[in-house]
Design a protein around this motif. Structure first.
Motif, PDB file in Angstrom:
ATOM      1  N   LEU A 110       6.273   5.116  11.761  1.00 51.93           N
ATOM      2  CA  LEU A 110       5.001   5.499  11.159  1.00 51.93           C
ATOM      3  C   LEU A 110       4.648   4.600   9.974  1.00 51.93           C
ATOM      4  O   LEU A 110       3.493   4.212   9.795  1.00 51.93           O
ATOM      5  N   SER A 111       5.645   4.255   9.173  1.00 50.54           N
ATOM      6  CA  SER A 111       5.408   3.359   8.036  1.00 50.54           C
ATOM      7  C   SER A 111       4.881   2.004   8.507  1.00 50.54           C
ATOM      8  O   SER A 111       3.938   1.442   7.941  1.00 50.54           O
ATOM      9  N   PHE A 112       5.468   1.497   9.585  1.00 45.56           N
ATOM     10  CA  PHE A 112       5.033   0.205  10.126  1.00 45.56           C
ATOM     11  C   PHE A 112       3.612   0.293  10.679  1.00 45.56           C
ATOM     12  O   PHE A 112       2.770  -0.578  10.433  1.00 45.56           O
ATOM     13  N   GLU A 113       3.317   1.373  11.425  1.00 44.73           N
ATOM     14  CA  GLU A 113       1.991   1.512  12.027  1.00 44.73           C
ATOM     15  C   GLU A 113       0.906   1.659  10.963  1.00 44.73           C
ATOM     16  O   GLU A 113      -0.189   1.093  11.085  1.00 44.73           O
ATOM     17  N   ILE A 114       1.188   2.416   9.887  1.00 40.90           N
ATOM     18  CA  ILE A 114       0.197   2.579   8.822  1.00 40.90           C
ATOM     19  C   ILE A 114      -0.059   1.247   8.120  1.00 40.90           C
ATOM     20  O   ILE A 114      -1.213   0.884   7.828  1.00 40.90           O
ATOM     21  N   SER A 115       0.995   0.474   7.862  1.00 46.60           N
ATOM     22  CA  SER A 115       0.815  -0.831   7.205  1.00 46.60           C
ATOM     23  C   SER A 115       0.000  -1.772   8.070  1.00 46.60           C
ATOM     24  O   SER A 115      -0.870  -2.513   7.568  1.00 46.60           O
ATOM     25  N   GLN A 116       0.227  -1.743   9.389  1.00 48.38           N
ATOM     26  CA  GLN A 116      -0.553  -2.595  10.277  1.00 48.38           C
ATOM     27  C   GLN A 116      -2.017  -2.158  10.327  1.00 48.38           C
ATOM     28  O   GLN A 116      -2.928  -2.992  10.381  1.00 48.38           O
ATOM     29  N   LYS A 117      -2.252  -0.842  10.291  1.00 47.35           N
ATOM     30  CA  LYS A 117      -3.624  -0.335  10.301  1.00 47.35           C
ATOM     31  C   LYS A 117      -4.365  -0.751   9.029  1.00 47.35           C
ATOM     32  O   LYS A 117      -5.534  -1.165   9.076  1.00 47.35           O
ATOM     33  N   ILE A 118      -3.692  -0.675   7.884  1.00 50.21           N
ATOM     34  CA  ILE A 118      -4.309  -1.087   6.622  1.00 50.21           C
ATOM     35  C   ILE A 118      -4.621  -2.582   6.655  1.00 50.21           C
ATOM     36  O   ILE A 118      -5.689  -3.033   6.236  1.00 50.21           O
ATOM     37  N   GLN A 119      -3.664  -3.340   7.152  1.00 53.92           N
ATOM     38  CA  GLN A 119      -3.844  -4.800   7.206  1.00 53.92           C
ATOM     39  C   GLN A 119      -5.004  -5.179   8.123  1.00 53.92           C
ATOM     40  O   GLN A 119      -5.716  -6.159   7.865  1.00 53.92           O
ATOM     41  N   THR A 120      -5.221  -4.415   9.168  1.00 48.67           N
ATOM     42  CA  THR A 120      -6.283  -4.738  10.138  1.00 48.67           C
ATOM     43  C   THR A 120      -7.658  -4.281   9.672  1.00 48.67           C
ATOM     44  O   THR A 120      -8.648  -5.012   9.816  1.00 48.67           O
ATOM     45  N   ASP A 121      -7.740  -3.070   9.090  1.00 40.80           N
ATOM     46  CA  ASP A 121      -9.038  -2.445   8.824  1.00 40.80           C
ATOM     47  C   ASP A 121      -9.565  -2.666   7.416  1.00 40.80           C
ATOM     48  O   ASP A 121     -10.768  -2.475   7.180  1.00 40.80           O
ATOM     49  N   MET A 122      -8.733  -3.063   6.461  1.00 45.04           N
ATOM     50  CA  MET A 122      -9.169  -3.120   5.070  1.00 45.04           C
ATOM     51  C   MET A 122      -9.075  -4.534   4.506  1.00 45.04           C
ATOM     52  O   MET A 122      -8.289  -5.359   4.998  1.00 45.04           O
ATOM     53  N   THR A 123      -9.870  -4.771   3.466  1.00 48.75           N
ATOM     54  CA  THR A 123      -9.829  -6.027   2.722  1.00 48.75           C
ATOM     55  C   THR A 123      -9.413  -5.709   1.293  1.00 48.75           C
ATOM     56  O   THR A 123     -10.049  -4.877   0.634  1.00 48.75           O
ATOM     57  N   TYR A 124      -8.369  -6.349   0.805  1.00 50.94           N
ATOM     58  CA  TYR A 124      -7.814  -6.006  -0.503  1.00 50.94           C
ATOM     59  C   TYR A 124      -7.060  -7.217  -1.052  1.00 50.94           C
ATOM     60  O   TYR A 124      -6.567  -8.066  -0.296  1.00 50.94           O
ATOM     61  N   PRO A 125      -6.972  -7.346  -2.358  1.00 48.36           N
ATOM     62  CA  PRO A 125      -6.174  -8.435  -2.940  1.00 48.36           C
ATOM     63  C   PRO A 125      -4.694  -8.077  -2.961  1.00 48.36           C
ATOM     64  O   PRO A 125      -4.320  -6.917  -3.136  1.00 48.36           O
ATOM     65  N   GLY A 126      -3.866  -9.048  -2.781  1.00 41.09           N
ATOM     66  CA  GLY A 126      -2.421  -8.815  -2.866  1.00 41.09           C
ATOM     67  C   GLY A 126      -1.887  -8.101  -1.650  1.00 41.09           C
ATOM     68  O   GLY A 126      -2.251  -8.402  -0.522  1.00 41.09           O
ATOM     69  N   GLN A 127      -1.023  -7.104  -1.877  1.00 40.24           N
ATOM     70  CA  GLN A 127      -0.394  -6.385  -0.784  1.00 40.24           C
ATOM     71  C   GLN A 127      -0.310  -4.900  -1.111  1.00 40.24           C
ATOM     72  O   GLN A 127      -0.393  -4.501  -2.272  1.00 40.24           O
TER      73      GLN A 127
END
Length: 521
Positions: free
Chosen positions: A488-505
């Motif tokens: 679940l942690s991996f899937e949420i991080s991938q979803k954030i990386q795909t759907d959002m724009t943000y500086p850093g990590q």
């Protein structure tokens, strides 16, 4: 003979002359007799001289003949000598060829003997090889009878066994290698990043879209506005800046997204107020002079920046773009200060990694030049791609161009300098306090993070913390197992990386808690 004939002719002439003289003068016969005597004497003398001359000529002819004969004999002797030498060389070559022929004949005989020997050995080898094949086949048949397996089945079983053993050993070695590499890589990465950050100290300049122009008294506001507002309208038209004159004591507000225009307006106002002459014609004149002054200042700022950082050989247009970054901001962070900081970080990190620090510093300074476009068409191009196009246009090296274009992953990274620029850009711009965001967009980003977490099943609570740089997710222990929590942690991080724009990590932490509660009575 010719001389004798000439002499006789001369004598005849003399005699004729004498006779003529005698006849002319009518001399006596005595004179004739003496003349004859004299003529015969002369003739005799001429004959003697002719004979002497004849003998001399014959003697000279004989000597010449002897000389020619001697020379001819010498030539013949030389030719005979050369012929003899040629015959000697021919005999030597014949003897040499005869010796080589004899030697080759001997070698041919030896070769034939060896060929016969090899032929015999080859026949013996073929014979033994056939015998061995027969023996091998018989042994294989015996083994198949004993084991109850065919040769192909035994080979497959052996290969499968070897594959499983090799796979197990390889996985164990790979796992240990990966663990060692992770441990070493994490330690080295932390060391490099910490050393780089500690060695760089820069000022953080936070800007916005307004500037405040202070006045000595509120009386100046009326002069700035002018009759029926013509002065303030002329100033706004010339500078492109909105001038807000409100009840704020001794101050007016200059509002514009372009900090260069705001600076032009501020300096122009300062000159106009100091001079005291404020009217539309004077305003246009002052604004034009101020714009030229700002252009010169942009070039000077660019030159000072590249000199301070030790970047040499930069194209004048790129120097001008670096100077314009002083009047640009990104999320409230001054673009020039950010680029200087990234350049220094890149230089230190490249030196730590054993790369070229000057090249890395150059790429770090130029990585955001695409944020200061010159035309409306260039505004639509992503700033990383636009900066790469400018760098290519003005003769920068391919490593620098790739680092500029790839620092937001818009093109593929092809050199080691590219990830360094990307990391240093994140260090400079993404750490807390470096940039400022609008409150509404900031709150919306935090809500979006939490909403993404709640979209997955089994999530009980979600909290965006550390200014949106970490997301903590609490799951229901009955619905989510330990293995599923990691997934679940991996899937949420991938979803954030795909759907959002943000500086850093953004760090995603999934917490699964199990409680056992009993009451003692």
């Amino acid at each position: 003979m010719e001389i004798t004939t000439i002499a006789i002719a001369l004598v005849g002439l003399v005699i004729g002359f004498i006779i003529a003289k005698v006849l002319e003068k009518g001399k006596a016969s005595k004179t004739v007799a003496s003349a004859k005597k004299e003529a015969s004497s002369i003739l005799k003398t001429a004959n003697i001289e002719g004979e002497n001359i004849k003998k001399d000529k014959i003697f000279q002819a004989k000597e010449k003949f002897l000389e020619l004969k001697a020379e001819h004999e010498k030539v013949i002797i030389n030719k005979e000598k050369k012929i003899a030498e040629s015959e000697k060389r021919t005999r030597d070559k014949e003897s040499q060829i005869s010796g080589e022929l004899a030697k080759n004949k001997k070698l041919n005989e030896q070769f034939e003997v060896k060929l016969k020997d090899l032929t015999h050995k080859s026949e013996l080898y073929d014979k033994k090889h056939s015998e061995l094949e027969k023996l091998h086949k018989s042994q294989v048949q015996q083994l198949e009878v004993i084991s109850g397996l065919s040769a192909e089945d035994a080979k497959e079983q052996l290969l499968e066994s070897l594959k499983e053993t090799a796979k197990t050993d390889a996985m164990a070695y790979l796992q240990s290698t990966i663990e060692d590499a992770k441990l070493t890589a994490q330690q080295e990465a932390r060391k490099i990043v910490i050393n780089t950050i500690q060695r760089i100290g820069t000022e953080e300049a936070v800007e916005n879209c307004v500037s405040v122009f202070n006045l000595e008294s509120d009386d100046v506001k009326g002069r700035i506005i002018g009759r029926e507002g013509r002065n303030i309208r002329a100033l706004e038209a010339a500078t492109g800046v909105e001038i807000i004159v409100d009840d704020t004591p001794e101050a007016i507000i200059l509002s514009c997204f372009d900090s260069v225009r705001r600076e032009v307006a501020r300096l122009s106002l300062h000159k106009l107020v100091t001079d005291g002459r404020i009217h539309p014609a004077r305003i246009e004149e002052v604004v034009q002079k101020t714009e030229k002054q700002i252009e010169q200042e942009i070039v000077e700022v660019g030159k000072r920046t590249v000199i301070d950082l030790g970047v040499h050989g930069l194209h004048p247009e790129l120097i001008k773009a670096v100077g314009r970054m002083k009047y640009r901001s990104s999320y409230g962070q001054n673009l020039l200060q950010h680029s200087r900081e990234v350049a220094k970080l890149c230089g230190v990190m490249a030196a730590e990694l054993g790369l070229n620090p000057k090249l890395a510093k150059r790429a770090g300074l130029l990585h955001d030049i695409g944020k200061v476009p010159n035309t409306e068409a260039e505004i639509e191009t992503p700033h990383a791609i636009l900066g790469m196009q400018w760098a290519e246009k003005y003769g920068e090296k391919p490593d620098v161009c790739n680092a500029i274009g790839a620092h937001h992953d818009e093109i593929e990274m092809k050199t080691l300098i590219s990830p360094i620029v990307q990391v240093c850009d994140a260090i400079s711009g993404a750490r807390p306090g470096a940039r400022r965001q609008v409150l509404d967009s900031y709150i919306q980003r935090l809500k979006d993070l939490e909403d993404i977490a709640f979209a997955f099943g089994g999530v009980q609570k979600a909290y965006a913390i550390q200014a949106g740089r970490e997301l903590r997710v609490i799951v229901e222990s009955e619905k989510v197992s330990d293995e599923k929590a990691a997934q679940l942690s991996f899937e949420i991080s991938q979803k954030i990386q795909t759907d959002m724009t943000y500086p850093g990590q953004v760090k995603v932490t999934v917490i699964r808690e199990t409680r056992s509660v009993n009451v003692a009575k």
